[in-house]
Design a protein around this motif. Structure first.
Motif, PDB file in Angstrom:
ATOM      1  N   ASP A  53      43.556  48.380  40.740  1.00 36.75           N
ATOM      2  CA  ASP A  53      42.907  47.086  40.602  1.00 36.75           C
ATOM      3  C   ASP A  53      43.586  46.287  39.491  1.00 36.75           C
ATOM      4  O   ASP A  53      43.865  46.791  38.414  1.00 36.75           O
ATOM      5  N   ARG A  54      43.863  45.017  39.767  1.00 36.94           N
ATOM      6  CA  ARG A  54      44.591  44.190  38.810  1.00 36.94           C
ATOM      7  C   ARG A  54      43.817  44.015  37.506  1.00 36.94           C
ATOM      8  O   ARG A  54      44.403  44.016  36.413  1.00 36.94           O
ATOM      9  N   TRP A  55      42.499  43.883  37.593  1.00 32.68           N
ATOM     10  CA  TRP A  55      41.709  43.695  36.375  1.00 32.68           C
ATOM     11  C   TRP A  55      41.828  44.907  35.460  1.00 32.68           C
ATOM     12  O   TRP A  55      42.004  44.774  34.244  1.00 32.68           O
ATOM     13  N   HIS A  56      41.745  46.111  36.044  1.00 32.28           N
ATOM     14  CA  HIS A  56      41.845  47.308  35.213  1.00 32.28           C
ATOM     15  C   HIS A  56      43.244  47.463  34.635  1.00 32.28           C
ATOM     16  O   HIS A  56      43.401  47.931  33.504  1.00 32.28           O
ATOM     17  N   MET A  96      45.297  44.995  33.795  1.00 31.31           N
ATOM     18  CA  MET A  96      45.407  44.042  32.697  1.00 31.31           C
ATOM     19  C   MET A  96      44.576  44.481  31.498  1.00 31.31           C
ATOM     20  O   MET A  96      45.007  44.352  30.354  1.00 31.31           O
ATOM     21  N   GLU A  97      43.387  45.002  31.757  1.00 33.17           N
ATOM     22  CA  GLU A  97      42.528  45.452  30.663  1.00 33.17           C
ATOM     23  C   GLU A  97      43.165  46.609  29.916  1.00 33.17           C
ATOM     24  O   GLU A  97      43.215  46.623  28.673  1.00 33.17           O
ATOM     25  N   ASP A 150      39.698  51.280  40.736  1.00 32.75           N
ATOM     26  CA  ASP A 150      40.063  51.643  39.377  1.00 32.75           C
ATOM     27  C   ASP A 150      40.747  53.009  39.385  1.00 32.75           C
ATOM     28  O   ASP A 150      41.020  53.590  40.430  1.00 32.75           O
TER      29      ASP A 150
END
Length: 309
Positions: A206-209, A211-212, A185
């Motif tokens: 990180d891809r999730w962070h 996108m979020e 992150d």
């Protein structure tokens, strides 16, 4: 078919101190499925005993007899594991057909168990780590946090660290010099630990962070300009005759909110501050602020759950 099984041994050895105990603490019955006999399902009803450990300095108080481990041996190394694995490999298109076939063979088992057996037996030896992801997680939210490290090439967790301190992460990363890429992150703690322990490794977001953060910024921007967006697309006019009963209730509430919004905006145009508008109208400061910022003009509001935040 039920078979009652009882251990012949009258003692157990403590795995911590090695003391042999004969003093019984309690008994209980555990049911274990076995291979069928003559086309009939077989279930073993095993009577297991617990023993007291009489060693004064031993931290373990209660012992289990050797027969108590039969369930775990049956699940991992029992004779039916190879049979179930063969069934699943023959029915490669999914665990559900294999589970139905196993049920006809008098070996009822869930499809998830069959898939776990196949994954466990087909597991390849793990190579050196190259691409990992690191992030924090909560053992107990708000009180105790740890660090999870995942192998992003094989999509599986590698280890759990007891805290999220920089020194702990740095020590673990220093012991794995084969790592070339680390996804994390935007926090600085893990970044410094990676830079010190693996100066040659590439750090990626990180891809999730990503996108979020991007979705949250987009929703905030849209909510602030919702009024202008509706005027641009011409959706400010709604035909009540085309609405369902539930939508009509929401539309009536929207009209009432528009009256409130209009009164607050009129006072704001007169130069009154938020504090003065709150005193004059009696509305909350949060509501007045959201109206002035244009964040309270949705026609059909979706009730948000406490989990969305």
């Amino acid at each position: 078919m039920f078979l009652d099984v009882r251990a012949a041994a009258v003692s157990a050895t403590c795995p911590c101190c090695g003391t042999c105990s004969r003093r019984t603490q309690s008994r209980y019955i555990r049911q274990v499925a076995d291979l069928p006999i003559a086309g009939r399902r077989v279930i073993l009803r095993v009577t297991v005993r617990r023993f007291w450990c009489d060693a004064v300095l031993c931290r373990r108080r209660i012992l289990l007899s050797a027969l108590a481990t039969m369930y775990w041996l049956r699940c991992r190394e029992g004779p039916d594991v190879s049979t179930l694995s063969s069934i699943t490999w023959d029915w490669r298109w999914g665990g559900r057909p294999a589970a139905a076939f196993a049920d006809r063979l008098m070996m009822p088992v869930s499809n998830d168990t069959l898939l776990r057996v196949v994954r466990r037996r087909s597991e390849q030896p793990r190579d050196k780590l190259a691409i990992i992801g690191i992030d924090d997680f909560a053992f107990r939210r708000g009180q105790r946090y740890g660090t999870i490290v995942c192998d992003l090439e094989r999509r599986r967790p590698v280890t759990l660290l007891p805290d999220r301190e920089q020194a702990t992460s740095q020590a673990w990363l220093a012991g794995h010099p084969s790592i070339t890429t680390v996804a994390r992150d935007r926090g600085g703690g893990y970044g410094e630990a990676i830079a010190k322990a693996l100066p040659h490794a590439d750090q990626v977001a990180d891809r999730w962070h990503l996108m979020e953060n991007a979705s949250r910024a987009f929703l905030d921007a849209v909510s602030k300009t919702m009024r202008q967006i509706r005027k641009a697309v011409g959706s400010a006019v709604i035909d009540p005759g085309l609405l369902t009963y539930a939508e009509r209730l929401q539309y009536d509430g929207y009209l009432r909110r528009q009256e409130t919004n209009g009164a607050i905006l009129e006072l704001s145009k007169q130069g009154l501050s938020i504090k003065q508008i709150v005193k004059r109208t009696g509305y909350s400061r949060k509501l007045v602020r959201s109206v002035i910022r244009g964040q309270r003009s949705d026609v059909f509001r979706v009730r948000q759950s406490s989990l969305e935040e």
